[in-house]
Design an enzyme around this catalytic site. Structure first.
Site, PDB file in Angstrom:
ATOM      1  N   HIS A  10       1.040  -1.088  -0.349  1.00 51.95           N
ATOM      2  CA  HIS A  10      -0.295  -0.331   0.407  1.00 51.95           C
ATOM      3  C   HIS A  10       1.270   1.801   0.246  1.00 51.95           C
ATOM      4  CE1 HIS A  10      -3.959  -2.182   1.017  1.00 51.95           C
ATOM      5  NE2 HIS A  10      -2.887  -3.202   1.698  1.00 51.95           N
ATOM      6  N   TYR A  39      -2.329  -1.045   8.496  1.00 54.24           N
ATOM      7  CA  TYR A  39      -0.705  -1.872   7.997  1.00 54.24           C
ATOM      8  C   TYR A  39      -0.261  -2.495   9.243  1.00 54.24           C
ATOM      9  CZ  TYR A  39      -2.248   1.721   4.999  1.00 54.24           C
ATOM     10  OH  TYR A  39      -2.785   1.571   4.105  1.00 54.24           O
ATOM     11  N   HIS A 115      -2.688  -3.196  -4.044  1.00 54.06           N
ATOM     12  CA  HIS A 115      -4.115  -3.398  -3.431  1.00 54.06           C
ATOM     13  C   HIS A 115      -4.741  -2.808  -3.827  1.00 54.06           C
ATOM     14  CE1 HIS A 115      -6.725  -0.651  -0.872  1.00 54.06           C
ATOM     15  NE2 HIS A 115      -7.415  -2.397  -1.093  1.00 54.06           N
ATOM     16  N   LYS A 135      -8.756   2.285  -6.225  1.00 53.97           N
ATOM     17  CA  LYS A 135      -7.558   3.069  -5.601  1.00 53.97           C
ATOM     18  C   LYS A 135      -6.372   2.491  -6.994  1.00 53.97           C
ATOM     19  CE  LYS A 135      -8.277   2.869  -1.965  1.00 53.97           C
ATOM     20  NZ  LYS A 135      -8.332   2.923   0.219  1.00 53.97           N
ATOM     21  N   CYS A 137      -3.079   2.390  -5.492  1.00 54.27           N
ATOM     22  CA  CYS A 137      -2.579   2.182  -4.785  1.00 54.27           C
ATOM     23  C   CYS A 137      -1.942   0.889  -4.384  1.00 54.27           C
ATOM     24  CB  CYS A 137      -3.210   2.176  -3.006  1.00 54.27           C
ATOM     25  SG  CYS A 137      -2.482   1.423  -1.394  1.00 54.27           S
TER      26      CYS A 137
END
Length: 150
Positions: A10, A39, A115, A135, A137
């Site tokens: 991420h 995380y 991610h 996203k 990410c």
């Protein structure tokens, strides 16, 4: 120990050069309704690796996959205007590689993914394509970059 099938990369979705700490991310996640930082590890721009959640604890970083994954977040991921960009420093790159190697020693069958690779395959062709990303990410292709990491 949990059965780990994925190690997920991420980004913090913060601007390049912005100073962010584990404490900041923990606060953001608590404000969003999580019990604590989602995380397991956070990698600062200087390459230092910081623990978020212990790896035995289920994370909160990829909906539907938290029970079987470990989440690693690097600080950055946006350019000065707030657009997605791979902002990893050389120190972050080295630290992420080191951390992934250590985790693969413990979880040799775990797949390394970004991610964004957990986005839905909207057109059903079996490939998550850029237009399908929920996203950006982590703002780079983690599967390709680490495919040869043993």
């Amino acid at each position: 120990m949990r059965k780990i099938t994925d190690i997920v990369l991420h980004c913090s979705a913060t601007k390049e050069g912005q100073r962010v700490t584990v404490g900041d991310i923990d606060r953001w996640h608590r404000e969003a309704g999580y019990k604590k930082i989602g995380y397991h590890y956070v990698v600062y721009a200087d390459g230092s690796i910081h623990t978020g959640r212990p790896i035995w604890a289920v994370g909160a970083h990829v909906r539907g996959h938290n029970a079987t994954s470990i989440g690693i977040c690097y600080i950055g991921g946006l350019d000065a205007e707030g657009r997605p960009k791979d902002t990893r420093t050389p120190e972050q790159r080295a630290a992420i590689c080191y951390l992934l190697q250590k985790l693969r020693e413990e979880f040799p069958r775990a797949r390394i993914r970004g991610h964004r690779d957990f986005s839905p395959d909207k057109n059903g062709n079996g490939v998550i394509e850029p237009f399908e990303y929920i996203k950006e990410c982590p703002c780079f292709n983690a599967e390709d970059e680490y495919k040869d990491l043993l």
